[in-house]
Design a protein around this motif. Sequence first.
Motif, PDB file in Angstrom:
ATOM      1  N   PRO A  31       0.832  -1.215   0.000  1.00 32.62           N
ATOM      2  CA  PRO A  31       0.000   0.000   0.000  1.00 32.62           C
ATOM      3  C   PRO A  31       0.864   1.261   0.000  1.00 32.62           C
ATOM      4  O   PRO A  31       2.012   1.240   0.453  1.00 32.62           O
ATOM      5  N   TYR A  32       0.292   2.341  -0.522  1.00 33.53           N
ATOM      6  CA  TYR A  32       0.966   3.645  -0.578  1.00 33.53           C
ATOM      7  C   TYR A  32      -0.120   4.694  -0.386  1.00 33.53           C
ATOM      8  O   TYR A  32      -1.166   4.636  -1.045  1.00 33.53           O
ATOM      9  N   ILE A  33       0.110   5.654   0.521  1.00 30.95           N
ATOM     10  CA  ILE A  33      -0.931   6.655   0.807  1.00 30.95           C
ATOM     11  C   ILE A  33      -0.326   8.053   0.821  1.00 30.95           C
ATOM     12  O   ILE A  33       0.766   8.248   1.363  1.00 30.95           O
ATOM     13  N   VAL A  34      -1.025   8.994   0.177  1.00 31.00           N
ATOM     14  CA  VAL A  34      -0.557  10.392   0.165  1.00 31.00           C
ATOM     15  C   VAL A  34      -1.749  11.336   0.336  1.00 31.00           C
ATOM     16  O   VAL A  34      -2.869  11.026  -0.086  1.00 31.00           O
ATOM     17  N   PRO A  35      -1.504  12.515   0.935  1.00 29.90           N
ATOM     18  CA  PRO A  35      -2.559  13.521   1.019  1.00 29.90           C
ATOM     19  C   PRO A  35      -2.788  14.171  -0.344  1.00 29.90           C
ATOM     20  O   PRO A  35      -1.826  14.399  -1.084  1.00 29.90           O
ATOM     21  N   ILE A  36      -4.035  14.436  -0.655  1.00 31.94           N
ATOM     22  CA  ILE A  36      -4.356  15.124  -1.921  1.00 31.94           C
ATOM     23  C   ILE A  36      -5.526  16.095  -1.716  1.00 31.94           C
ATOM     24  O   ILE A  36      -6.298  15.966  -0.760  1.00 31.94           O
ATOM     25  N   GLY A  54       4.173  10.589 -10.994  1.00 28.73           N
ATOM     26  CA  GLY A  54       5.107  10.158  -9.959  1.00 28.73           C
ATOM     27  C   GLY A  54       4.667   8.786  -9.515  1.00 28.73           C
ATOM     28  O   GLY A  54       3.935   8.105 -10.245  1.00 28.73           O
ATOM     29  N   ARG A  55       5.038   8.430  -8.304  1.00 33.77           N
ATOM     30  CA  ARG A  55       4.748   7.066  -7.858  1.00 33.77           C
ATOM     31  C   ARG A  55       3.246   6.757  -7.869  1.00 33.77           C
ATOM     32  O   ARG A  55       2.830   5.713  -8.351  1.00 33.77           O
ATOM     33  N   LYS A  56       2.423   7.654  -7.309  1.00 37.35           N
ATOM     34  CA  LYS A  56       0.995   7.282  -7.168  1.00 37.35           C
ATOM     35  C   LYS A  56       0.333   7.097  -8.534  1.00 37.35           C
ATOM     36  O   LYS A  56      -0.447   6.170  -8.723  1.00 37.35           O
ATOM     37  N   ILE A  57       0.687   7.981  -9.491  1.00 33.63           N
ATOM     38  CA  ILE A  57       0.080   7.840 -10.824  1.00 33.63           C
ATOM     39  C   ILE A  57       0.551   6.546 -11.487  1.00 33.63           C
ATOM     40  O   ILE A  57      -0.247   5.786 -12.059  1.00 33.63           O
TER      41      ILE A  57
HETATM   42  C1  FAD Z   1      -2.442  19.401   1.866  1.00 28.80           C
HETATM   43  C2  FAD Z   1      -1.814  18.660   0.701  1.00 28.80           C
HETATM   44  C3  FAD Z   1      -2.483  18.601  -0.498  1.00 28.80           C
HETATM   45  C4  FAD Z   1      -1.916  17.959  -1.584  1.00 28.80           C
HETATM   46  N1  FAD Z   1      -2.610  17.913  -2.755  1.00 28.80           N
HETATM   47  C5  FAD Z   1      -2.092  17.259  -3.801  1.00 28.80           C
HETATM   48  C6  FAD Z   1      -2.833  17.132  -5.013  1.00 28.80           C
HETATM   49  O1  FAD Z   1      -3.953  17.602  -5.143  1.00 28.80           O
HETATM   50  N2  FAD Z   1      -2.251  16.464  -6.032  1.00 28.80           N
HETATM   51  C7  FAD Z   1      -1.011  15.907  -5.911  1.00 28.80           C
HETATM   52  O2  FAD Z   1      -0.539  15.304  -6.877  1.00 28.80           O
HETATM   53  N3  FAD Z   1      -0.293  16.015  -4.804  1.00 28.80           N
HETATM   54  C8  FAD Z   1      -0.799  16.665  -3.739  1.00 28.80           C
HETATM   55  N4  FAD Z   1      -0.087  16.756  -2.580  1.00 28.80           N
HETATM   56  C9  FAD Z   1       1.267  16.169  -2.554  1.00 28.80           C
HETATM   57  C10 FAD Z   1       1.162  14.667  -2.401  1.00 28.80           C
HETATM   58  O3  FAD Z   1       0.851  14.337  -1.076  1.00 28.80           O
HETATM   59  C11 FAD Z   1       2.459  13.953  -2.819  1.00 28.80           C
HETATM   60  O4  FAD Z   1       3.511  14.394  -2.010  1.00 28.80           O
HETATM   61  C12 FAD Z   1       2.816  14.239  -4.264  1.00 28.80           C
HETATM   62  O5  FAD Z   1       1.682  14.119  -5.088  1.00 28.80           O
HETATM   63  C13 FAD Z   1       3.907  13.293  -4.756  1.00 28.80           C
HETATM   64  O6  FAD Z   1       3.381  12.006  -4.770  1.00 28.80           O
HETATM   65  P1  FAD Z   1       4.017  10.919  -5.771  1.00 28.80           P
HETATM   66  O7  FAD Z   1       3.420   9.601  -5.450  1.00 28.80           O
HETATM   67  O8  FAD Z   1       3.966  11.409  -7.157  1.00 28.80           O
HETATM   68  O9  FAD Z   1       5.499  10.899  -5.197  1.00 28.80           O
HETATM   69  P2  FAD Z   1       6.905  10.972  -5.975  1.00 28.80           P
HETATM   70  O10 FAD Z   1       7.209  12.390  -6.229  1.00 28.80           O
HETATM   71  O11 FAD Z   1       6.912  10.027  -7.123  1.00 28.80           O
HETATM   72  O12 FAD Z   1       7.843  10.464  -4.868  1.00 28.80           O
HETATM   73  C14 FAD Z   1       7.750   9.162  -4.327  1.00 28.80           C
HETATM   74  C15 FAD Z   1       8.550   9.105  -3.062  1.00 28.80           C
HETATM   75  O13 FAD Z   1       8.339  10.260  -2.257  1.00 28.80           O
HETATM   76  C16 FAD Z   1       7.699   9.944  -1.025  1.00 28.80           C
HETATM   77  N5  FAD Z   1       6.619  10.916  -0.860  1.00 28.80           N
HETATM   78  C17 FAD Z   1       5.724  11.347  -1.805  1.00 28.80           C
HETATM   79  N6  FAD Z   1       4.875  12.223  -1.266  1.00 28.80           N
HETATM   80  C18 FAD Z   1       5.222  12.361   0.025  1.00 28.80           C
HETATM   81  C19 FAD Z   1       4.710  13.138   1.093  1.00 28.80           C
HETATM   82  N7  FAD Z   1       3.616  13.971   0.924  1.00 28.80           N
HETATM   83  N8  FAD Z   1       5.294  13.040   2.280  1.00 28.80           N
HETATM   84  C20 FAD Z   1       6.337  12.207   2.462  1.00 28.80           C
HETATM   85  N9  FAD Z   1       6.876  11.447   1.508  1.00 28.80           N
HETATM   86  C21 FAD Z   1       6.328  11.519   0.296  1.00 28.80           C
HETATM   87  C22 FAD Z   1       7.198   8.538  -1.205  1.00 28.80           C
HETATM   88  O14 FAD Z   1       7.160   7.834  -0.010  1.00 28.80           O
HETATM   89  C23 FAD Z   1       8.192   7.955  -2.180  1.00 28.80           C
HETATM   90  O15 FAD Z   1       9.353   7.546  -1.514  1.00 28.80           O
HETATM   91  C24 FAD Z   1      -0.635  17.365  -1.467  1.00 28.80           C
HETATM   92  C25 FAD Z   1       0.022  17.401  -0.246  1.00 28.80           C
HETATM   93  C26 FAD Z   1      -0.555  18.042   0.817  1.00 28.80           C
HETATM   94  C27 FAD Z   1       0.193  18.060   2.142  1.00 28.80           C
END
Ligand code: FAD
Length: 150
Positions: A31-36, A54-57
């Motif tokens: 699993p992988y979780i991020v705020p959006i 990035g990773r989630k996409i």
């Molecule tokens: C309030 C808020 C709103 C957000 N809204 C959006 C949104 O609408 N759309 C969006 O795309 N993103 C948003 N983000 C950012 C999102 O949470 C991710 O950080 C970002 O999208 C990158 O995710 P990725 O999977 O592409 O990571 P990548 O850039 O591919 O990086 C992957 C690596 O980075 C780490 N990583 C990624 N994100 C985070 C994080 N937030 N904290 C710690 N480690 C992290 C992973 O564990 C992994 O090791 C938001 C963040 C916050 C705090």
Amino acid sequence: MIIHELMASECGEILRRMSFGRLACARFNQPYIVPIFFYFDADANRLYSFSTVGRKIEWMRENPKVCVEVEEIADQFHWTTIVITGRYLEVSNAAEAQAARQRAQELFQRRTQWWLPGGANLASGAEHEEPVIYSILIDAMSGRRAARPV
Ligand SMILES: Cc1cc2nc3c(=O)[nH]c(=O)nc-3n(C[C@H](O)[C@H](O)[C@H](O)COP(=O)(O)OP(=O)(O)OC[C@H]3O[C@@H](n4cnc5c(N)ncnc54)[C@H](O)[C@@H]3O)c2cc1C
């Protein structure tokens, strides 16, 4: 403390006023979780969001089954949470996706600088170049609200 289960209409009301949630996806049992930020389209029963690749996409392209959690938490006795399971659908640049793209853009405009932080670059210099508009088609949704009897 009593925990009430919310009706779909109550969940919808909350999603209309909320725009922040946590998106969970999974690949190879990891699993992988991020705020959006998201934007709820009640008529189409889906959430729209913006990102760069990035990773989630990459993970959602491989496995479109996702979960989104939305919450309003005042304290441990007063909170509302919604859990959605659904499917990732990318809004392509193709002519047939024009209506969905337009709808997403209309919803995005409700927040200033809607492309941030989804479109922000990393301080390390790593650039995310490919912008993606996507939706989460809601398959199932549940809501719970806790309240302390007075
Ligand atoms: C309030 C808020 C709103 C957000 N809204 C959006 C949104 O609408 N759309 C969006 O795309 N993103 C948003 N983000 C950012 C999102 O949470 C991710 O950080 C970002 O999208 C990158 O995710 P990725 O999977 O592409 O990571 P990548 O850039 O591919 O990086 C992957 C690596 O980075 C780490 N990583 C990624 N994100 C985070 C994080 N937030 N904290 C710690 N480690 C992290 C992973 O564990 C992994 O090791 C938001 C963040 C916050 C705090």
